[in-house]
Every structure is written in structure tokens, then in C-alpha cells.
Scaffold this motif. Structure first.
Motif, mmCIF file in Angstrom:
data_model
loop_
_atom_site.group_PDB
_atom_site.id
_atom_site.type_symbol
_atom_site.label_atom_id
_atom_site.label_comp_id
_atom_site.label_asym_id
_atom_site.label_seq_id
_atom_site.Cartn_x
_atom_site.Cartn_y
_atom_site.Cartn_z
ATOM 1 N N ASP A 171 -78.290 -3.851 -14.126
ATOM 2 C CA ASP A 171 -78.919 -4.484 -12.966
ATOM 3 C C ASP A 171 -80.442 -4.320 -13.009
ATOM 4 O O ASP A 171 -81.181 -5.266 -12.704
ATOM 5 C CB ASP A 171 -78.367 -3.866 -11.676
ATOM 6 C CG ASP A 171 -76.918 -4.241 -11.426
ATOM 7 O OD1 ASP A 171 -76.470 -5.252 -12.000
ATOM 8 O OD2 ASP A 171 -76.232 -3.513 -10.676
ATOM 9 N N ARG A 174 -81.820 -6.602 -15.720
ATOM 10 C CA ARG A 174 -81.694 -8.009 -15.339
ATOM 11 C C ARG A 174 -82.736 -8.390 -14.302
ATOM 12 O O ARG A 174 -83.319 -9.485 -14.366
ATOM 13 C CB ARG A 174 -80.289 -8.269 -14.791
ATOM 14 C CG ARG A 174 -80.053 -9.746 -14.458
ATOM 15 C CD ARG A 174 -78.673 -9.993 -13.899
ATOM 16 N NE ARG A 174 -78.473 -9.261 -12.664
ATOM 17 C CZ ARG A 174 -77.521 -8.343 -12.481
ATOM 18 N NH1 ARG A 174 -76.705 -8.045 -13.467
ATOM 19 N NH2 ARG A 174 -77.397 -7.725 -11.322
ATOM 20 N N ASP A 175 -82.988 -7.498 -13.342
ATOM 21 C CA ASP A 175 -83.995 -7.804 -12.322
ATOM 22 C C ASP A 175 -85.387 -7.966 -12.947
ATOM 23 O O ASP A 175 -86.140 -8.864 -12.567
ATOM 24 C CB ASP A 175 -84.022 -6.686 -11.275
ATOM 25 C CG ASP A 175 -82.761 -6.662 -10.426
ATOM 26 O OD1 ASP A 175 -82.050 -7.673 -10.413
ATOM 27 O OD2 ASP A 175 -82.491 -5.622 -9.798
ATOM 28 N N THR A 178 -85.421 -11.263 -14.901
ATOM 29 C CA THR A 178 -85.435 -12.409 -13.987
ATOM 30 C C THR A 178 -86.823 -12.639 -13.405
ATOM 31 O O THR A 178 -87.292 -13.775 -13.280
ATOM 32 C CB THR A 178 -84.419 -12.191 -12.857
ATOM 33 O OG1 THR A 178 -83.121 -12.009 -13.412
ATOM 34 C CG2 THR A 178 -84.402 -13.382 -11.917
ATOM 35 N N ALA A 179 -87.486 -11.539 -13.055
ATOM 36 C CA ALA A 179 -88.820 -11.660 -12.465
ATOM 37 C C ALA A 179 -89.850 -12.180 -13.459
ATOM 38 O O ALA A 179 -90.828 -12.825 -13.067
ATOM 39 C CB ALA A 179 -89.268 -10.312 -11.914
ATOM 40 N N ARG A 370 -84.660 2.783 -7.334
ATOM 41 C CA ARG A 370 -84.091 1.452 -7.621
ATOM 42 C C ARG A 370 -84.588 0.444 -6.584
ATOM 43 O O ARG A 370 -84.909 -0.704 -6.921
ATOM 44 C CB ARG A 370 -82.562 1.518 -7.629
ATOM 45 C CG ARG A 370 -81.983 2.108 -8.891
ATOM 46 C CD ARG A 370 -80.518 1.742 -9.051
ATOM 47 N NE ARG A 370 -79.704 2.268 -7.964
ATOM 48 C CZ ARG A 370 -79.113 3.461 -7.962
ATOM 49 N NH1 ARG A 370 -79.299 4.277 -8.996
ATOM 50 N NH2 ARG A 370 -78.374 3.857 -6.957
ATOM 51 N N ASP A 374 -87.015 -2.813 -7.279
ATOM 52 C CA ASP A 374 -86.732 -4.176 -6.819
ATOM 53 C C ASP A 374 -87.950 -4.768 -6.112
ATOM 54 O O ASP A 374 -88.324 -5.923 -6.348
ATOM 55 C CB ASP A 374 -85.527 -4.173 -5.872
ATOM 56 C CG ASP A 374 -84.226 -3.860 -6.583
ATOM 57 O OD1 ASP A 374 -84.187 -4.022 -7.816
ATOM 58 O OD2 ASP A 374 -83.266 -3.436 -5.915
ATOM 59 N N GLN A 378 -90.228 -7.940 -7.492
ATOM 60 C CA GLN A 378 -90.416 -9.145 -6.685
ATOM 61 C C GLN A 378 -91.896 -9.384 -6.387
ATOM 62 O O GLN A 378 -92.393 -10.513 -6.468
ATOM 63 C CB GLN A 378 -89.624 -9.026 -5.387
ATOM 64 C CG GLN A 378 -88.119 -9.017 -5.588
ATOM 65 C CD GLN A 378 -87.357 -8.753 -4.301
ATOM 66 O OE1 GLN A 378 -87.960 -8.667 -3.229
ATOM 67 N NE2 GLN A 378 -86.047 -8.600 -4.392
#
Length: 423
Positions: A171, A174-175, A178-179, A370, A374, A378
Motif C-alpha cells: 500500500d 502503491r500510494d 500513484t502520486a 503511514r 499519505d 497527496q
């Protein structure tokens, strides 16, 4: 004779008169043990048994490792979770592995992992030994947890813990990916369009300006000169870029000093430092909580954690913390002395040591970092997007201005000549 995994060629006379031949890999000390196992398994008589030379066995191992496909982290998490669930439900280990191998609805990667482990266990290994034979598949934390579970009789729980741990790491990665996908796409597009202008558009306009004998401002002359150099030395430029990237990757992989310097630099840069600290502390607290909760002592946990982390900035500091713990210091006090760890994390770990709730404090830290990661990812994505748009806009404004100035001069000269001719 030392114990080791050996490969044998055999011929066995079966009860109905047929001769069976094949290869068998076993973890044995004596060849006689192989003969007994073959006779028990086939209920036949061993006619011929030949142990292959060590060099041939090593060559076969090398061949298998070279041509095996890469195992995805998602497949590893699926294998660990499925095995943990089935063992917890009372399914025998070999039957659980066969189920994963034969399951057509599952991932082929899970089946491949199960096949490797099944072959090892069939040769007489324990599951932790099999995991140790495949360090490219099973991270060191998973290998240590499997050893603890095997010795304590809680293998199913340790496998489920390992699966949850691997899934949380998935996770996090992946975050981050993705960003960064959109900014990387925009950056690549800007470079591609800029290259197209310099390689195709600018040379054609330069030829037109030369044909019309236009007077070029310094900005346009500089842009045309850059374009001429790019067109003339394009192949050398591309080779140089590939060579530099290849050298950097090679140095990063094979020179620890260079890799350490890169990580130290990352932890000094403003935005990268926040991202590296959040991801690094999430990784450290997650691993340390898992190892401490599994029953490992601080020394072993810190040693395993230092080997597992890929960030050399934290790896060096964790080794120093381990040395401090070996001298009798607490983990929190040693972290404070070594430096490089966030003050909140150091304080919470020290409180956990004093109250005997270190695993709970580490779990809280892991959750907190964590969440921070995130937020950082972002925020970083939102910051990079407009920055890249401004960069692209500035680049294209520069090119357009540099190319429009001569065109404006040509139009003005044409209008003046028309007016002069009409007068």
C-alpha cells in the motif's frame, strides 16, 4: 559428510515389474537414506542410485534461478495469507501447498511460490529453510517470522502477520507510485514536445529566416545554435544520456558509498526529506513492532531491521543503535544519542520501554507515519502538478518569443516596404 541438499538419479523396479526412473532432491546426510525413502514411497527395489556431482547440482540451481520469472510482492502476500489461513484451519502443510499449486483460479505467481516450497519440503526441509533458500522471494523479516513460528508452534499466525505486513508495504509503495505517475507523465510530455521543437520546428524556421535574410535577435540566435548542436550530435547526445544513466544505476547498485551518499542527500533536500522520513519511519516502526511482538529480543530485531531496510541513512543509524543497546542502553536513549530519528518517535519508544508496552507504541507510530506518508504523498502530488505546468508554460513561452521576434521583424519590414513602394 556435511548435510546438504543433493540431487540423485534413480532407477526403481516397481512391484508390477515396470522400471521407474527420475531425479530426486533431498536434504540428507547419507545416500542410504535416499534408498530407504525411495523403497518406502514406491514399495519397489532400487536398482540404481547415483548422486550427481556438486558442480552439476550448483549449475542446475543457477539455471533455475536465472530462468525463473520474477515474483510480484502481491503474489507473495497472497501465498502467505492463503497458507496461514489453511494451516490455521488444520489443513496439513503439504496438502495446503498442493492446493495452491493446483488452484487454477488463483495467481500463477502464488502457484510458482508454492511449487518451490513444496519441492523443498518434499526433500526434507522445514518451511523456514525453504524460505531461506529463496531470498529473492521472501524478505528477511518474513524469513525470521517463519523461523519464530516454526519453533513456537505458531507458524500459521506468523504467516498471517507476515502477509499483513507485506500488504501494508504494498500500500505504501502503491500510494507513492500513484502520486508520482501524473507528474512523471507531464514531465516526459514536456521533454518530448521540447525535443520535437528543437529537432524539427526550429531548424525549419532557421532555414526560412536564412532564406529571407532576416535579422535575428540574440535570443533566437542562441536557440538556433542549441538546435543545431542537438541535430548534429543527436546520436552522441542519446548515447551520453544512456551512458550516464547506466553509470548512475551501476554505481548505485554496486557501490555502497555512492548509495549511502544518495540517501544522505535525499534526507537533506527539503521536500525529499519529508517523504524519506515519513516512508522510512513507517517502514522501521512497522518492522520493529512486528519483530518485537513476535518475541525477538531488541538486539536481534535491530539487526534484522538494519539488514531489511534499503535506506542507508537509516541502516547506519540502526546499526549504531544496536551497538548502543548491546552496551546496555535503551532503544530510545540510543536513538536519541545517534540522532537522525524524529523526536516524537524517540520519545514514544522510550515511554514504551519504560511501561513495557513497546510493541503498542510501535504500532501507534507505524499508523501515524503511514497517515503522514499519505498526507505527504497527496500534498507532494498537488505541489508538483502546478510546478510542472509552470515549467512547461515558461519553456513554451521562451520558444515562442524567441521564434516570433524574427517573424515580427519580417512582417514589419514587409509592411514598411509596401508603404514605401506605394508612396
Amino acid at each position: 559428510m556435511s548435510t546438504g541438499l543433493r540431487t540423485y538419479f534413480y532407477r526403481v523396479l516397481l512391484p508390477h515389474g515396470k522400471v521407474e526412473t527420475g531425479f530426486l532432491r533431498l536434504l540428507v546426510e547419507r545416500d542410504h537414506s535416499v534408498r530407504l525413502r525411495l523403497e518406502q514411497r514406491t514399495d519397489g527395489t532400487v536398482l540404481h542410485l547415483l548422486r550427481l556431482p556438486e558442480w552439476l547440482n550448483a549449475l542446475n540451481e543457477f539455471r533455475l534461478r536465472m530462468f525463473r520469472k520474477q515474483i510480484r510482492t502481491q503474489d507473495l502476500a497472497g501465498f502467505l495469507r492463503d497458507m496461514g489461513i489453511m494451516l490455521d484451519a488444520g489443513v496439513p502443510m503439504m496438502d495446503a501447498l498442493k492446493t495452491l499449486i493446483e488452484d487454477d483460479s488463483g495467481s500463477s505467481g502464488v502457484s510458482d511460490i508454492a511449487t518451490r516450497v513444496h519441492l523443498d519440503l518434499s526433500s526434507g526441509m522445514r518451511m523456514p529453510q525453504s524460505f531461506d533458500r529463496h531470498p529473492d522471494v521472501f524478505p528477511e523479516t518474513v524469513r525470521n517470522l517463519s523461523e519464530i513460528g516454526d519453533q513456537s508452534g505458531e507458524l500459521s499466525r506468523m504467516l498471517l502477520e507476515s502477509a499483513s505486513h507485506v500488504e501494508r508495504l504494498i500500500d505504501i509503495r502503491r500510494d507513492i507510485r500513484t502520486a508520482l505517475i501524473y507528474p512523471m507523465f507531464v514531465f516526459a510530455t514536456v521533454l518530448g514536445v521540447g525535443f520535437f521543437w528543437l529537432y524539427y520546428v526550429v531548424p525549419n524556421l532557421a532555414a526560412l529566416f536564412k532564406q529571407l535574410q532576416a535579422k535575428l535577435p540574440p535570443l533566437t540566435q542562441w536557440l538556433i545554435a542549441v538546435s543545431d548542436v542537438l541535430v548534429q550530435y543527436l546520436l552522441l547526445f542519446l548515447l551520453a544520456v544512456v551512458l550516464v544513466i547506466g553509470l548512475l544505476v551501476w554505481a548505485y547498485r554496486y557501490f555502497p558509498t555512492f548509495r549511502r551518499g544518495i540517501h544522505e542527500l535525499v534526507h537533506q533536500l527539503p521536500i525529499a526529506r519529508t517523504l524519506a522520513t515519513s516512508s522510512g519511519m513507517a517502514f522501521i516502526s512497522e518492522h520493529l513492532a512486528l519483530l518485537v511482538r513476535a518475541g525477538l529480543d531488541f538486539m536481534t530485531s535491530l539487526d534484522v531491521l538494519a539488514r531489511a531496510t534499503t535506506d542507508h541513512y537509516y541502516r547506519e543509524r540502526l546499526l549504531k543503535v544496536r551497538d548502543g543497546v548491546a552496551r546496555g542502553e535503551g532503544v530510545g536513549a540510543s536513538m536519541r544519542r545517534v540522532g537522525g530519528f524524529p523526536a516524537m518517535a524517540v520519545r514514544m519508544i522510550a515511554v514504551g520501554e519504560e511501561s513495557g508496552s513497546l510493541d503498542k507504541q510501535l504500532d501507534r507510530l507505524a499508523q501515524e507515519y503511514r497517515k503522514r506518508l499519505d498526507v505527504v504523498v497527496q500534498t507532494l502530488s498537488e505541489i508538483i502538478k502546478p510546478a510542472l505546468i509552470l515549467l512547461a508554460g515558461g519553456l513554451f513561452i521562451f520558444m515562442i518569443v524567441a521564434l516570433l521576434l524574427p517573424i515580427y521583424d519580417l512582417v514589419r519590414q514587409s509592411v514598411n516596404q509596401s508603404l514605401g513602394g506605394g508612396g
